[in-house]
Design a protein around this motif. Structure first.
Motif, PDB file in Angstrom:
ATOM      1  N   ALA A   2      16.767  -8.227 -12.828  1.00 46.79           N
ATOM      2  CA  ALA A   2      16.248  -6.952 -12.315  1.00 46.79           C
ATOM      3  C   ALA A   2      15.062  -7.251 -11.409  1.00 46.79           C
ATOM      4  CB  ALA A   2      15.828  -6.047 -13.462  1.00 46.79           C
ATOM      5  N   VAL A   3      14.945  -6.493 -10.311  1.00 44.87           N
ATOM      6  CA  VAL A   3      13.879  -6.716  -9.340  1.00 44.87           C
ATOM      7  C   VAL A   3      13.195  -5.390  -9.049  1.00 44.87           C
ATOM      8  CG1 VAL A   3      13.271  -7.562  -7.046  1.00 44.87           C
ATOM      9  CG2 VAL A   3      15.191  -8.598  -8.290  1.00 44.87           C
ATOM     10  N   VAL A   4      11.866  -5.406  -9.085  1.00 43.77           N
ATOM     11  CA  VAL A   4      11.077  -4.223  -8.723  1.00 43.77           C
ATOM     12  C   VAL A   4      10.053  -4.650  -7.684  1.00 43.77           C
ATOM     13  CG1 VAL A   4       9.621  -2.338  -9.526  1.00 43.77           C
ATOM     14  CG2 VAL A   4      11.344  -3.298 -11.061  1.00 43.77           C
ATOM     15  N   ASP A   5      10.045  -3.963  -6.536  1.00 44.97           N
ATOM     16  CA  ASP A   5       9.069  -4.224  -5.478  1.00 44.97           C
ATOM     17  C   ASP A   5       8.209  -2.983  -5.284  1.00 44.97           C
ATOM     18  OD1 ASP A   5      10.134  -6.790  -4.881  1.00 44.97           O
ATOM     19  OD2 ASP A   5      11.743  -5.835  -3.743  1.00 44.97           O
ATOM     20  N   GLY A   6       6.943  -3.166  -5.069  1.00 41.75           N
ATOM     21  CA  GLY A   6       6.049  -2.043  -4.834  1.00 41.75           C
ATOM     22  C   GLY A   6       5.148  -2.284  -3.632  1.00 41.75           C
ATOM     23  N   ARG A   7       4.894  -1.210  -2.914  1.00 42.43           N
ATOM     24  CA  ARG A   7       4.001  -1.305  -1.747  1.00 42.43           C
ATOM     25  C   ARG A   7       2.865  -0.303  -1.948  1.00 42.43           C
ATOM     26  NH1 ARG A   7       4.498   1.264   3.371  1.00 42.43           N
ATOM     27  NH2 ARG A   7       6.624   1.895   2.815  1.00 42.43           N
ATOM     28  N   TRP A   8       1.644  -0.822  -1.967  1.00 42.82           N
ATOM     29  CA  TRP A   8       0.440  -0.019  -2.170  1.00 42.82           C
ATOM     30  C   TRP A   8      -0.399   0.021  -0.889  1.00 42.82           C
ATOM     31  CZ3 TRP A   8       2.622  -1.517  -6.686  1.00 42.82           C
ATOM     32  CH2 TRP A   8       2.383  -0.791  -7.840  1.00 42.82           C
ATOM     33  N   VAL A   9      -1.104   1.100  -0.707  1.00 47.81           N
ATOM     34  CA  VAL A   9      -2.166   1.169   0.295  1.00 47.81           C
ATOM     35  C   VAL A   9      -3.488   1.054  -0.460  1.00 47.81           C
ATOM     36  CG1 VAL A   9      -3.301   2.559   2.049  1.00 47.81           C
ATOM     37  CG2 VAL A   9      -0.811   2.581   1.872  1.00 47.81           C
ATOM     38  N   VAL A  10      -4.287   0.053  -0.105  1.00 44.65           N
ATOM     39  CA  VAL A  10      -5.529  -0.206  -0.836  1.00 44.65           C
ATOM     40  C   VAL A  10      -6.686  -0.323   0.153  1.00 44.65           C
ATOM     41  CG1 VAL A  10      -4.315  -1.377  -2.707  1.00 44.65           C
ATOM     42  CG2 VAL A  10      -5.146  -2.711  -0.776  1.00 44.65           C
ATOM     43  N   PRO A  11      -7.929  -0.128  -0.321  1.00 44.12           N
ATOM     44  CA  PRO A  11      -9.094  -0.316   0.558  1.00 44.12           C
ATOM     45  C   PRO A  11      -9.166  -1.747   1.075  1.00 44.12           C
ATOM     46  CG  PRO A  11      -9.707   0.831  -1.464  1.00 44.12           C
ATOM     47  CD  PRO A  11      -8.306   0.334  -1.670  1.00 44.12           C
ATOM     48  N   ALA A  12      -9.798  -1.903   2.232  1.00 52.96           N
ATOM     49  CA  ALA A  12      -9.872  -3.229   2.864  1.00 52.96           C
ATOM     50  C   ALA A  12     -10.716  -4.207   2.065  1.00 52.96           C
ATOM     51  CB  ALA A  12     -10.426  -3.099   4.279  1.00 52.96           C
ATOM     52  N   ASP A  13     -11.599  -3.698   1.217  1.00 53.89           N
ATOM     53  CA  ASP A  13     -12.387  -4.580   0.360  1.00 53.89           C
ATOM     54  C   ASP A  13     -12.513  -3.919  -1.010  1.00 53.89           C
ATOM     55  OD1 ASP A  13     -14.126  -2.527   0.854  1.00 53.89           O
ATOM     56  OD2 ASP A  13     -15.493  -3.687   2.089  1.00 53.89           O
ATOM     57  N   GLY A  14     -13.055  -4.660  -1.951  1.00 49.91           N
ATOM     58  CA  GLY A  14     -13.187  -4.129  -3.297  1.00 49.91           C
ATOM     59  C   GLY A  14     -12.520  -5.035  -4.318  1.00 49.91           C
ATOM     60  N   ALA A  15     -12.461  -4.545  -5.560  1.00 49.48           N
ATOM     61  CA  ALA A  15     -11.977  -5.366  -6.678  1.00 49.48           C
ATOM     62  C   ALA A  15     -10.519  -5.772  -6.513  1.00 49.48           C
ATOM     63  CB  ALA A  15     -12.167  -4.597  -7.988  1.00 49.48           C
ATOM     64  N   VAL A  16      -9.686  -4.864  -5.973  1.00 51.49           N
ATOM     65  CA  VAL A  16      -8.253  -5.180  -5.837  1.00 51.49           C
ATOM     66  C   VAL A  16      -8.047  -6.333  -4.857  1.00 51.49           C
ATOM     67  CG1 VAL A  16      -6.019  -4.310  -5.041  1.00 51.49           C
ATOM     68  CG2 VAL A  16      -7.483  -2.871  -6.477  1.00 51.49           C
ATOM     69  N   VAL A  17      -8.620  -6.207  -3.680  1.00 53.16           N
ATOM     70  CA  VAL A  17      -8.446  -7.246  -2.658  1.00 53.16           C
ATOM     71  C   VAL A  17      -9.046  -8.567  -3.139  1.00 53.16           C
ATOM     72  CG1 VAL A  17      -9.079  -7.945  -0.317  1.00 53.16           C
ATOM     73  CG2 VAL A  17      -8.353  -5.595  -0.766  1.00 53.16           C
ATOM     74  N   GLU A  18     -10.180  -8.501  -3.805  1.00 56.68           N
ATOM     75  CA  GLU A  18     -10.824  -9.717  -4.298  1.00 56.68           C
ATOM     76  C   GLU A  18      -9.941 -10.440  -5.316  1.00 56.68           C
ATOM     77  OE1 GLU A  18     -14.906 -11.000  -6.709  1.00 56.68           O
ATOM     78  OE2 GLU A  18     -14.734  -9.022  -5.782  1.00 56.68           O
ATOM     79  N   ARG A  19      -9.325  -9.664  -6.233  1.00 60.71           N
ATOM     80  CA  ARG A  19      -8.459 -10.299  -7.239  1.00 60.71           C
ATOM     81  C   ARG A  19      -7.197 -10.866  -6.601  1.00 60.71           C
ATOM     82  NH1 ARG A  19      -6.937 -13.384  -9.973  1.00 60.71           N
ATOM     83  NH2 ARG A  19      -6.275 -13.358 -12.160  1.00 60.71           N
ATOM     84  N   GLY A  74      -2.512 -12.139  -0.238  1.00 64.79           N
ATOM     85  CA  GLY A  74      -3.206 -11.482   0.855  1.00 64.79           C
ATOM     86  C   GLY A  74      -2.835 -10.011   0.938  1.00 64.79           C
ATOM     87  N   VAL A  75      -3.683  -9.266   1.630  1.00 63.81           N
ATOM     88  CA  VAL A  75      -3.449  -7.843   1.892  1.00 63.81           C
ATOM     89  C   VAL A  75      -3.316  -7.675   3.397  1.00 63.81           C
ATOM     90  CG1 VAL A  75      -4.397  -5.511   1.729  1.00 63.81           C
ATOM     91  CG2 VAL A  75      -4.689  -7.119  -0.172  1.00 63.81           C
ATOM     92  N   ASP A  76      -2.168  -7.148   3.837  1.00 65.87           N
ATOM     93  CA  ASP A  76      -1.854  -7.062   5.257  1.00 65.87           C
ATOM     94  C   ASP A  76      -2.155  -5.671   5.781  1.00 65.87           C
ATOM     95  OD1 ASP A  76      -0.922  -7.492   7.786  1.00 65.87           O
ATOM     96  OD2 ASP A  76       1.207  -7.451   7.258  1.00 65.87           O
ATOM     97  N   GLU A  77      -3.253  -5.550   6.543  1.00 59.37           N
ATOM     98  CA  GLU A  77      -3.652  -4.275   7.144  1.00 59.37           C
ATOM     99  C   GLU A  77      -3.688  -3.145   6.113  1.00 59.37           C
ATOM    100  OE1 GLU A  77      -1.122  -3.519  10.443  1.00 59.37           O
ATOM    101  OE2 GLU A  77      -1.963  -5.126  11.675  1.00 59.37           O
ATOM    102  N   GLY A  78      -4.288  -3.427   4.981  1.00 60.90           N
ATOM    103  CA  GLY A  78      -4.451  -2.407   3.945  1.00 60.90           C
ATOM    104  C   GLY A  78      -3.235  -2.213   3.066  1.00 60.90           C
ATOM    105  N   GLU A  79      -2.177  -2.992   3.261  1.00 61.98           N
ATOM    106  CA  GLU A  79      -0.969  -2.863   2.448  1.00 61.98           C
ATOM    107  C   GLU A  79      -0.852  -4.053   1.490  1.00 61.98           C
ATOM    108  OE1 GLU A  79       2.508  -2.262   4.850  1.00 61.98           O
ATOM    109  OE2 GLU A  79       2.234  -0.092   4.819  1.00 61.98           O
ATOM    110  N   LEU A  80      -0.656  -3.736   0.230  1.00 63.06           N
ATOM    111  CA  LEU A  80      -0.491  -4.752  -0.800  1.00 63.06           C
ATOM    112  C   LEU A  80       0.934  -4.689  -1.334  1.00 63.06           C
ATOM    113  CD1 LEU A  80      -1.431  -6.825  -2.958  1.00 63.06           C
ATOM    114  CD2 LEU A  80      -2.215  -4.874  -4.337  1.00 63.06           C
TER     115      LEU A  80
END
Length: 569
Positions: free
Chosen positions: A62-79, A86-92
């Motif tokens: 089974a495969v699950v893919d998700g696409r998030w829009v996240v802030p350019a900086d902060g805890a998510v991008v740092e982790r 990497g985060v591509d133009e705000g997309e994770l």
């Protein structure tokens, strides 16, 4: 927020894509169509445990893919960057693969990563509520956490300050108990160390001493042989014998004189004469050194040997008791002395610890009092706000009561017990949520809590899995209205079977079941226009083409649209 989730071979879902985006998304579908698999898919992306049973029958994974829009900086991008992604133009981009054998792997920001990274990100991305969260809301821990979270930064700082004081107090208390409990053992250890150190200091061993004693003992044991051999060698090299015996030195000198006498007649003899001269010097030096050696031999070798053997026996005894080697004995002297200082200081430390324990406890009690005061203030405000929300959720007159009661002893979370009680109507006694609230009431209490606390939450997405269970009629309409209000501040995704809730969604997804084959397969459709009206009619009456049901569905959608318009205005 979540932009899109793609699912393949998960449960009954063969292949589906869920377009999400901002606002309020409702997920509906027939019983058994796989609505819950949507929440399961999201759980996999958030690092929840994967079972091999989630893989669709006949599939290898089974495969699950998700696409998030996240802030350019902060805890998510740092982790994500810490994990190598990497985060591509705000997309994770997140991905989770579960094999039919139960093996699992994750991809975070384009790089393979441990499943735990998904769990680390989860707290910053999504809050999921379902029936299990309703059960959790009955626990004292969850109720305290809700009050603490509502109290914001001041209460969080007070809780951290209290924890530091509590840990200092418990550490000092435990050390005091340990020293007091082990006092007899520690005294016995100190006595044994003191005796050992006294014995070692009296012997005064020196590093390398045993090797020197072994060498000396060997020399003294063979002193007579040494004397005879050295004396004979001295006589051979140089002697004053009166019997005419010639020694080595005189013979070499005679040879040198004979060569030097005729050397002027043949230059080849000159180097030989020089060599003989050198031999004469070396023989003379060797004789002199043998003479000095003989003069230095101990006259009382037996007495000296006895002293050496006595010293060796003394050191051997030390090693047998405190060794096994002499270096170990010396190490005991060094380390044991420091340990003895520590043990001998027990009485002083006990007195000091008594003072520390009393001081730290007083400080912890003081900070616990501050923490309890802040919890009472937070609880009062939370009670007022949640009760107002309950009124809007068709529970007019109901009230959430937050009690903060002292307890006998300090604990890791403070000196109080936090309880959320429900007073269903004025004049009634408040009842614990775990005992007095129905499933429908718990659903609305939890929703009211989320609506109140969303304003201070940094989490951008709220997911509700059939939290409207046990609710219907006007109460369901009010739940839909409050979810719509919550979606003004955060992304809201709701799995529901109620048309009254789904009507308020700005994005309606239907999980469609196809049982034409041997294995049931489901997909997801985004509904608009007549398709959405038909689905609403099915939710209302079970008949998607009933004229009265369609009319009711349109009426409900118009009511929800008007409600959203009022909210926006």
């Amino acid at each position: 927020m979540i932009e899109e989730i793609a699912i393949r071979d998960l449960g009954v879902i063969g292949r589906a894509t869920l377009p999400l985006g901002p606002g309020f998304t409702a997920v509906t579908g027939e019983t058994g169509a796989g609505k819950t698999m949507v929440v399961t898919a999201l759980g996999l992306l958030l690092g929840q445990r994967a079972e091999s049973g989630v893989v669709r029958s006949g599939s290898t994974q089974a495969v699950v893919d998700g696409r998030w829009v996240v802030p350019a900086d902060g805890a998510v991008v740092e982790r994500v960057r810490d994990a190598g992604g990497g985060v591509d133009e705000g997309e994770l981009f997140l991905s989770r693969v579960v094999s039919a054998e139960g093996r699992s792997r994750a991809v975070v920001g384009g790089r393979s990563a441990p499943i735990g990274v998904l769990g680390d990100l989860a707290d910053h991305l999504v809050v999921v509520h379902g029936q299990s969260e309703q059960i959790r809301l009955k626990s004292a821990q969850a109720q305290r956490a809700a009050v603490d979270a509502h109290g914001g930064a001041p209460l969080a700082a007070a809780a951290a300050s209290y924890r530091a004081a509590f840990e200092a107090w418990t550490a000092a208390r435990d050390e005091l108990a340990e020293i007091t409990r082990d006092r007899d053992e520690r005294r016995a250890e100190a006595d044994a160390l003191r005796a050992a150190i006294d014995e070692i200091e009296a012997a005064a061993p020196v590093a390398g001493e045993l090797d020197e004693l072994d060498a000396t003992a060997d020399r003294l044991s063979n002193s007579e042989d040494l004397r005879l051999a050295a004396g004979l060698a001295h006589e051979i090299l140089s002697t004053d014998a009166v019997d005419g015996t010639r020694d080595v030195l005189s013979l070499v000198e005679e040879a040198r004189r004979q060569v030097e006498r005729v050397a002027p007649h043949d230059p080849a003899l000159a180097p030989i004469a020089d060599l003989l001269a050198e031999v004469s010097v070396q023989v003379s030096e060797s004789s002199s050194r043998l003479s000095s050696y003989l003069g230095g031999l101990d006259a009382d070798a037996a007495g000296d040997l006895e002293a050496v053997q006595t010293r060796r026996a003394e050191l051997t005894s030390l090693m047998r008791k405190h060794g096994p080697g002499l270096d170990d004995v010396l190490r005991l002297l060094d380390e044991g002395s420091r340990r003895l200082v520590e043990l001998d200081g027990d009485d002083d430390r006990l007195a000091s610890l008594d003072d520390e324990v009393a001081q730290f406890r007083a400080e912890a009690e003081s900070r616990a009092g501050v923490l309890s005061d802040l919890r009472r203030a937070s609880g009062a405000d939370l009670s007022e706000r949640v009760s107002a929300e309950l009124s809007a959720l068709a529970m007019a007159g109901a009230e959430i009561v937050v009690e903060v009661t002292p307890r006998d002893e300090l604990g890791s979370t403070g000196a109080d017990v936090v309880s959320l009680l429900l007073r269903p109507h004025p004049g009634s006694e408040p009842r614990p949520l775990g005992k007095g609230a129905s499933g429908g009431e718990l659903s609305r209490v939890m929703l009211a809590l989320e609506v109140v606390m969303a304003g201070s939450s940094d989490v951008p997405t709220f997911v509700f899995d059939e939290v409207d269970a046990g609710v219907g009629g006007s109460a369901a309409i009010e739940i839909g209205r409050r979810l719509a209000a919550l979606s003004e501040r955060a992304q809201v995704i709701v799995v529901t079977h109620l048309a009254q809730v789904a009507a308020f969604a700005t994005n309606h997804l239907r999980v469609v079941k196809d049982a034409s084959g041997e294995v049931t397969a489901s997909s997801v459709q985004q509904l608009e226009g007549d398709e959405r009206v038909a689905e609403m009619a099915r939710l209302l009456s079970g008949l998607p083409d009933s004229a009265s049901g369609l009319d009711h569905a349109r009426e409900l959608l118009e009511l929800a649209a008007a409600g959203r318009a009022v909210t926006h205005s």
